[in-house]
Design a protein around this motif. Structure first.
Motif, short mmCIF file in Angstrom:
data_model
loop_
_atom_site.label_atom_id
_atom_site.label_comp_id
_atom_site.label_asym_id
_atom_site.label_seq_id
_atom_site.Cartn_x
_atom_site.Cartn_y
_atom_site.Cartn_z
N VAL A 203 0.81 -1.01 -0.11
CA VAL A 203 0.15 0.12 -0.07
C VAL A 203 0.90 1.48 -0.02
O VAL A 203 1.86 1.38 0.82
CB VAL A 203 -0.94 -0.01 1.19
CG1 VAL A 203 -1.95 1.36 1.30
CG2 VAL A 203 -1.96 -1.20 1.19
N PRO A 204 0.66 2.16 -1.14
CA PRO A 204 -0.32 2.04 -2.01
C PRO A 204 0.30 1.08 -3.11
O PRO A 204 1.77 1.23 -3.28
CB PRO A 204 -0.42 3.63 -2.51
CG PRO A 204 0.75 4.08 -2.16
CD PRO A 204 1.58 3.47 -0.99
N THR A 205 -0.33 0.58 -3.93
CA THR A 205 0.26 -0.24 -5.27
C THR A 205 0.04 0.96 -6.24
O THR A 205 -1.09 1.47 -6.61
CB THR A 205 -0.80 -1.30 -5.56
OG1 THR A 205 -0.58 -2.22 -4.62
CG2 THR A 205 -0.56 -1.84 -6.81
N PRO A 206 1.03 1.52 -6.95
CA PRO A 206 1.09 2.35 -7.97
C PRO A 206 -0.11 2.21 -9.01
O PRO A 206 -0.78 3.30 -9.47
CB PRO A 206 2.18 2.53 -8.53
CG PRO A 206 3.27 1.78 -7.81
CD PRO A 206 2.34 0.82 -6.69
N ALA A 207 -0.53 1.21 -9.66
CA ALA A 207 -1.40 0.93 -10.51
C ALA A 207 -2.77 1.17 -10.10
O ALA A 207 -3.48 1.78 -10.86
CB ALA A 207 -1.40 -0.42 -11.09
N LEU A 208 -3.07 1.03 -8.99
CA LEU A 208 -4.48 1.27 -8.43
C LEU A 208 -4.35 2.76 -7.88
O LEU A 208 -5.49 3.48 -8.28
CB LEU A 208 -4.75 0.50 -6.90
CG LEU A 208 -4.47 -1.15 -7.39
CD1 LEU A 208 -5.01 -1.79 -6.03
CD2 LEU A 208 -5.44 -1.32 -8.40
N SER A 209 -3.22 3.34 -7.51
CA SER A 209 -3.32 4.78 -7.33
C SER A 209 -3.43 5.48 -8.59
O SER A 209 -4.35 6.66 -8.52
CB SER A 209 -1.90 5.10 -6.70
OG SER A 209 -1.78 4.85 -5.45
N GLY A 210 -3.03 5.04 -9.54
CA GLY A 210 -3.36 5.62 -10.89
C GLY A 210 -4.77 5.35 -11.28
O GLY A 210 -5.35 6.66 -11.94
N LEU A 211 -5.39 4.50 -11.21
CA LEU A 211 -6.60 4.24 -11.42
C LEU A 211 -7.55 5.07 -10.73
O LEU A 211 -8.70 5.59 -11.32
CB LEU A 211 -7.16 2.75 -11.31
CG LEU A 211 -8.41 2.26 -11.55
CD1 LEU A 211 -8.78 2.56 -12.93
CD2 LEU A 211 -8.69 0.92 -11.05
N ALA A 212 -7.07 5.25 -9.43
CA ALA A 212 -7.93 6.23 -8.35
C ALA A 212 -7.77 7.78 -8.70
O ALA A 212 -8.90 8.20 -8.55
CB ALA A 212 -7.58 5.84 -6.86
N GLY A 213 -6.97 7.87 -9.58
CA GLY A 213 -6.95 9.15 -10.03
C GLY A 213 -7.79 9.28 -11.34
O GLY A 213 -7.93 10.46 -11.81
N GLU A 214 -8.22 8.34 -11.98
CA GLU A 214 -8.98 8.49 -13.15
C GLU A 214 -10.33 8.47 -12.93
O GLU A 214 -11.17 8.98 -13.59
CB GLU A 214 -8.50 7.45 -14.04
CG GLU A 214 -7.03 7.44 -14.69
CD GLU A 214 -6.85 6.33 -15.65
OE1 GLU A 214 -7.86 5.58 -16.08
OE2 GLU A 214 -5.63 5.70 -15.61
N LEU A 215 -10.97 7.58 -11.83
CA LEU A 215 -12.37 7.50 -11.69
C LEU A 215 -12.60 7.22 -10.07
O LEU A 215 -11.58 6.57 -9.52
CB LEU A 215 -12.79 6.48 -12.59
CG LEU A 215 -12.69 4.80 -12.13
CD1 LEU A 215 -13.81 3.87 -12.36
CD2 LEU A 215 -11.28 4.56 -12.79
N PRO A 216 -13.52 7.97 -9.55
CA PRO A 216 -13.88 7.39 -8.12
C PRO A 216 -13.88 5.75 -7.91
O PRO A 216 -14.75 5.01 -8.86
CB PRO A 216 -15.21 8.04 -8.02
CG PRO A 216 -15.42 9.01 -8.96
CD PRO A 216 -14.66 8.44 -10.07
N LEU A 217 -13.30 5.19 -6.87
CA LEU A 217 -13.37 4.02 -6.35
C LEU A 217 -13.93 3.72 -5.18
O LEU A 217 -14.08 4.59 -4.20
CB LEU A 217 -12.01 3.59 -6.78
CG LEU A 217 -11.43 3.50 -8.10
CD1 LEU A 217 -9.86 2.93 -7.77
CD2 LEU A 217 -11.99 2.40 -8.91
N ARG A 218 -14.83 2.39 -5.02
CA ARG A 218 -15.14 2.22 -3.54
C ARG A 218 -14.25 0.83 -3.07
O ARG A 218 -13.97 -0.07 -4.16
CB ARG A 218 -16.53 1.66 -3.89
CG ARG A 218 -17.05 1.12 -2.36
CD ARG A 218 -18.65 0.42 -2.76
NE ARG A 218 -19.44 1.93 -2.62
CZ ARG A 218 -20.05 2.42 -3.72
NH1 ARG A 218 -19.82 1.40 -4.77
NH2 ARG A 218 -20.73 3.36 -3.57
#
Length: 323
Positions: A203-218
């Motif tokens: 944590v954080p996993t960079p690929a997921l941080s990038g995705l979170a910057g593109e769209l709201p996540l739950r």
């Protein structure tokens, strides 16, 4: 028996192995044998691969006559099979899968001659979905496509166990598990071909941080399944928390933690492994920097490898350095 007592008992059996370890530890940069050890890591761009590349660089700069050769793989299950068949000498793997290999439990057909060098950091199990999508809890995965880790990965193992504990691996409406690695999982979630994805990593996993910057996540809580997993599979599973602030979270999310082990075949020379562990403990900040934030590598943590026995060379290292 405590792990400290086990270390003491193990040292009594080291004998000539311990002497060889001490001899290698004292070698200068221009004398003695060169040990070349292949390390099974994970897919390119993933945390295991990053750790393996960093370790290879740290070893190369250490002055030890030791070479680490990272090998890209599908990760934990694949790594342990490579370790068992001798195509690599070292491997990274999640603790649950490593114990399965040592005990000969599914997906392994027989016990593997695998030993531990160190528990290096903890994976956090992520279950995430678009905030505007239909998945708000684990039960919402019934009948829905979910990226559940690449074939041969530890993610696939923990995802399958969570879905089984949630009653979603059978019955009238099981989750539709898709075997996808991290990059493919992120792309599938972005494109809407899956409704959620599982991931197990730092944590954080960079690929997921990038995705979170593109769209709201739950991020779906999973800590409610820790008890069931521990009852069925043992204490390799623990309750951990994704902290507020990471991935844009406004509050903490409880989830499942699983340790990661640095492993070796039991026939790897003890001296080579003592030299390797010296580098690991000297350079742990560099090794973990690109893998997980805020982690520390301490001996009392590192020797907690459950049912996976320490290699005699690792036991000798810990006793010689830390008593």
């Amino acid at each position: 028996m405590s792990r400290r007592r086990a270390l003491g008992a193990g040292l009594g059996a080291v004998g000539a192995v311990g002497a060889a370890a001490a001899a290698l530890a004292g070698c200068s940069a221009d004398s003695g044998p060169v040990w070349r050890l292949r390390l099974a890591t994970g897919p390119e761009g993933g945390p295991y691969n990053a750790f393996g590349q960093a370790l290879a660089q740290a070893v190369a700069a250490s002055g030890h006559r030791l070479e680490i050769v990272p090998v890209s793989t599908a990760a934990s299950v694949n790594n342990l099979r490579k370790l068992a068949d001798g195509s690599v000498e070292l491997a990274l793997a999640m603790a649950d899968v490593a114990e399965d290999a040592v005990l000969g439990r599914e997906p392994f057909s027989r016990p593997a001659a695998v030993t531990a060098l160190a528990r290096v950091y903890v994976n956090y199990t992520h279950l995430l979905a678009p905030a505007a999508g239909p998945v708000r809890s684990t039960t919402d995965l019934a009948g829905r496509p979910v990226a559940a880790g690449a074939a041969g990965s530890g993610v696939q193992v923990v995802a399958a166990r969570v879905l089984r504990a949630a009653g979603l691996s059978g019955g009238p409406a099981p989750a539709d598990e898709r075997q996808l690695g991290l990059a493919a999982s992120v792309q599938a979630l972005r494109e809407g071909t899956v409704d959620a994805l599982f991931w197990s990593g730092g944590v954080p996993t960079p690929a997921l941080s990038g995705l979170a910057g593109e769209l709201p996540l739950r991020f779906v809580p999973l800590d409610g399944y820790v008890g069931a997993l521990r009852e069925r599979h043992g204490p390799v599973y623990t309750a951990v928390t994704l902290p507020a602030g990471v991935y844009g979270l406004t509050e903490p999310v409880g989830t499942i933690g699983v340790g990661n082990y640095l492993l070796a075949r039991d026939d790897v020379p003890a001296g080579a492994l003592r030299a390797l562990l010296q580098v690991v403990f000297d350079r742990w900040r560099d090794l973990l920097r690109g893998v997980t934030a805020g982690a520390r590598l301490e001996p009392r943590f590192a020797i907690s490898t459950g049912k996976v026995p320490l290699h005699p060379g690792a036991a000798a290292y810990y006793r010689s350095v830390y008593g």
